[in-house]
Design an enzyme around this catalytic site. Structure first.
Site, PDB file in Angstrom:
ATOM      1  NE  ARG A 140       7.394  -3.274 -36.499  1.00 42.59           N
ATOM      2  CZ  ARG A 140       8.284  -3.897 -35.716  1.00 42.59           C
ATOM      3  NH1 ARG A 140       8.847  -3.249 -34.735  1.00 42.59           N
ATOM      4  NH2 ARG A 140       8.604  -5.146 -35.939  1.00 42.59           N
ATOM      5  N   GLY A 165      14.287   2.808 -42.958  1.00 40.14           N
ATOM      6  CA  GLY A 165      14.909   1.853 -43.867  1.00 40.14           C
ATOM      7  C   GLY A 165      15.512   2.539 -45.080  1.00 40.14           C
ATOM      8  CG  ASP A 204      11.095  -2.683 -33.187  1.00 36.61           C
ATOM      9  OD1 ASP A 204      11.958  -2.096 -33.877  1.00 36.61           O
ATOM     10  OD2 ASP A 204      10.909  -3.909 -33.227  1.00 36.61           O
ATOM     11  N   GLY A 205      12.509   0.809 -32.851  1.00 38.65           N
ATOM     12  CA  GLY A 205      13.764   1.410 -32.428  1.00 38.65           C
ATOM     13  C   GLY A 205      14.971   0.496 -32.420  1.00 38.65           C
ATOM     14  CG  ASP A 251      11.072   3.816 -44.568  1.00 35.60           C
ATOM     15  OD1 ASP A 251      10.225   3.228 -43.882  1.00 35.60           O
ATOM     16  OD2 ASP A 251      12.042   3.255 -45.111  1.00 35.60           O
ATOM     17  CG  HIS A 258      -1.712  -1.201   1.423  1.00 36.47           C
ATOM     18  ND1 HIS A 258      -1.404  -2.151   2.376  1.00 36.47           N
ATOM     19  CD2 HIS A 258      -2.803  -1.656   0.766  1.00 36.47           C
ATOM     20  CE1 HIS A 258      -2.283  -3.138   2.299  1.00 36.47           C
ATOM     21  NE2 HIS A 258      -3.144  -2.869   1.340  1.00 36.47           N
ATOM     22  N   GLY A 274      10.924  -9.520 -49.002  1.00 40.29           N
ATOM     23  CA  GLY A 274      10.031  -8.632 -48.257  1.00 40.29           C
ATOM     24  C   GLY A 274       8.695  -8.398 -48.911  1.00 40.29           C
TER      25      GLY A 274
END
Length: 580
Positions: free
Chosen positions: A550, A565, A408-409, A563, A226, A494
């Protein structure tokens, strides 16, 4: 009728803060309508639907905000009823009395609850009234497992009470008498110790702000569920250091010796990832193994929480044959399930040693000399891969930043890891076959660059390897074909194409520039232009709607995002232009 929207200053998925507990209870009753109901018109008085005549009934209770404690353990093999209060507040006497009368099967009722002032008074009053009004015999066992409190009589009941529910519940299922169930519960509680650590506060919905303040780099050893003060507050330690300190308080009190059996509970307080709980579990196993102490069973996860508090606790139960048998029994509560455990398990050392996969045999190849000034050999591409490693290290943080917006880094990290592994692999090796060099680099990248982009780049290199297999020398004019093979392989794996806002949008413009060369000299001269085209292609992704990858789910909202990539592709082309 739709409730009026209330402005909240806290990040919680709730409606009216005043209705937090009632809304929670309604959700539980809807989700588990075949298993539980409430009695005497109070939702805070929850009872199991299934009755077993002649069985001792087990009841608990406490404040809300701790799920799955307390309500979550109602079910076969555990509890029969529970009363709850508002968040962190004791349940009412009336609700506990109603639960007691509703669950009594004629064999008496056993109360199991934590050592808190309000709970003790209210449960004691309910027990007295149950006896006076209905002749129900009630016995009580308190959870007092928190070793952060030095004085045993004042110890709080925290996550370890789960073990008391489990063992006493199994005893009741075996139709033991009330006195025997009490003995089992008391024996479990006496052989149980817990201690926790908190990293953050929690916010009570009706209060609207954190219950206390703790700095981002601080933790509190021994804090109660608590927010009660612990032993001390200090800078955050490693998981190993925290585990060592908690066990140093827990284990001596249990008088454990080599060969003894235990059960362990690693309990998340509400906002601690399971991954972190398992890191702590690893250290518990190491410590107990070093002492020759066996762990019969380990429970990992959220068993007794404190709203969204970050932190965890460790509970250790010392077992004998009787407690082990009862702990191993199956249970089917609304928020806890267990199949029968094997009480005859043997304890063998778990070997967690990893064995590196053997690399494919490679025999150094004799380097091939150049036949002309505008030709390239495997040695030139080995230098390229060294330059790509330098580039990946230099641009790692930028790729992490960009990928954190779009994904997602992990791109910067995976590229740095992948090209570092490639450079390490190439050390001491000599190649003459350009195709084999690219193929083997792709294989190494595939194993080391742990991300989808790493997989794509690796497959691209392998595509170049297949296209140029057996070649010991290529002309500069063929650089366009080499990049095209790289591109085609990535497209094949891909499924994207130029214009989809991906890696290809930074690569394809460079392919077109170099493919336009009609001579070796022109190809060399076009390398800076190819790098510029790759950069411009990447920059244009801020005008594109993503159709692949993504961020495609964002639709029109993806248009302004650069982007990552495509940026990586531009970095690769620039490195090629600078190193060739």
């Amino acid at each position: 009728m739709q409730q009026k929207t209330i402005l909240l200053v806290m990040k919680k998925i709730i409606n009216n803060p005043m209705m937090f507990v009632q809304d929670t209870l309604c959700g539980i009753y809807y989700a588990h309508q075949d298993e539980v109901t409430f009695t005497d018109g109070s939702r805070k008085a929850m009872v199991k639907k299934q009755r077993k005549p002649g069985k001792v009934a087990l009841c608990t209770g406490g404040g809300s905000g701790h799920l799955p404690l307390f309500l979550g353990y109602i079910g076969q093999g555990m509890l029969d009823g529970c009363s709850v209060g508002e968040v962190f507040a004791s349940p009412s006497v009336n609700d506990m009395l109603s639960v007691t009368k509703a669950v009594d099967n004629g064999a008496g009722v056993l109360y199991l609850y934590g050592n808190y002032g309000g709970d003790k008074m209210n449960f004691t009053m309910a027990a007295e009234q149950a006896d006076f009004e209905s002749g129900i015999r009630v016995l009580s066992v308190l959870g007092m497992d928190d070793v952060a409190v030095e004085e045993p009589a004042h110890r709080r009941g925290i996550a370890g009470i789960f073990f008391v529910y489990k063992c006493a519940g199994a005893a009741a299922e075996e139709m033991m008498s009330l006195d025997e169930c009490y003995r089992i519960a008391k024996k479990t509680a006496d052989n149980l110790r817990t201690m926790g650590v908190s990293l953050s506060a929690c916010t009570l919905p009706r209060v609207g702000h954190p219950s206390f303040e703790i700095a981002d780099d601080e933790m509190e050893i021994g804090m109660g569920i608590h927010g009660e003060p612990g032993i001390r507050r200090e800078k955050i330690m490693t998981a190993e250091e925290i585990t060592n300190e908690l066990l140093a308080k827990i284990l001596p009190e249990l008088d454990l010796k080599a060969g003894d059996e235990t059960a362990v509970l690693v309990n998340g307080l509400g906002a601690t990832p399971l991954e972190e709980q398992y890191i702590v579990t690893k250290r518990i196993y190491e410590v107990l193994s070093e002492k020759g102490i066996h762990i019969f069973h380990t429970y990992v996860g959220e068993h007794a929480t404190s709203m969204e508090m970050a932190g965890l606790s460790i509970s250790v139960l010392k077992l004998d044959d009787e407690l082990k048998r009862l702990l191993a029994a199956p249970a089917d509560a609304i928020m806890f399930k267990q199949f029968q455990l094997d009480v005859n398990k043997t304890y063998e050392q778990v070997d967690l040693t990893e064995h590196q996969q053997a690399e494919e045999a490679f025999v150094n190849q004799e380097p091939i000399g150049k036949t002309g000034g505008n030709t390239l050999t495997a040695e030139d591409f080995v230098k390229l891969f060294g330059a790509l490693k330098v580039m990946a290290d230099r641009e790692k943080d930028e790729l992490i930043r960009l990928d954190s917006v779009a994904g997602d880094g992990d791109m910067g990290l995976s590229m740095a890891d992948g090209f570092a592994a490639v450079q390490h692999y190439l050390e001491g090796k000599t190649f003459s076959d350009i195709g084999e060099l690219f193929y083997r680099v792709g294989k190494k990248m595939q194993a080391s660059a742990a991300s989808s982009m790493g997989t794509l780049v690796a497959f691209g290199f392998m595509g170049v390897g297949k296209a140029f297999r057996g070649r010991t020398e290529i002309r500069c004019q063929e650089l366009g074909d080499l990049l095209a093979a790289f591109e085609q392989a990535i497209m094949k794996l891909g499924g994207a194409k130029p214009g989809d806002k991906t890696f290809l949008d930074g690569l394809h413009p460079a392919v077109e520039v170099l493919k336009s060369a009609t001579t070796d000299d022109e190809a060399r001269a076009l390398l800076p232009r190819a790098a510029q085209a790759a950069k411009e292609g990447s920059d244009k992704t801020t005008t594109m709607v993503a159709r692949f990858g993504r961020i495609a789910f964002r639709g029109e909202a993806s248009r302004s995002i650069l982007d990552p990539g495509s940026v990586l592709a531009a970095f690769i082309v620039r490195t090629l232009a600078e190193s060739i």
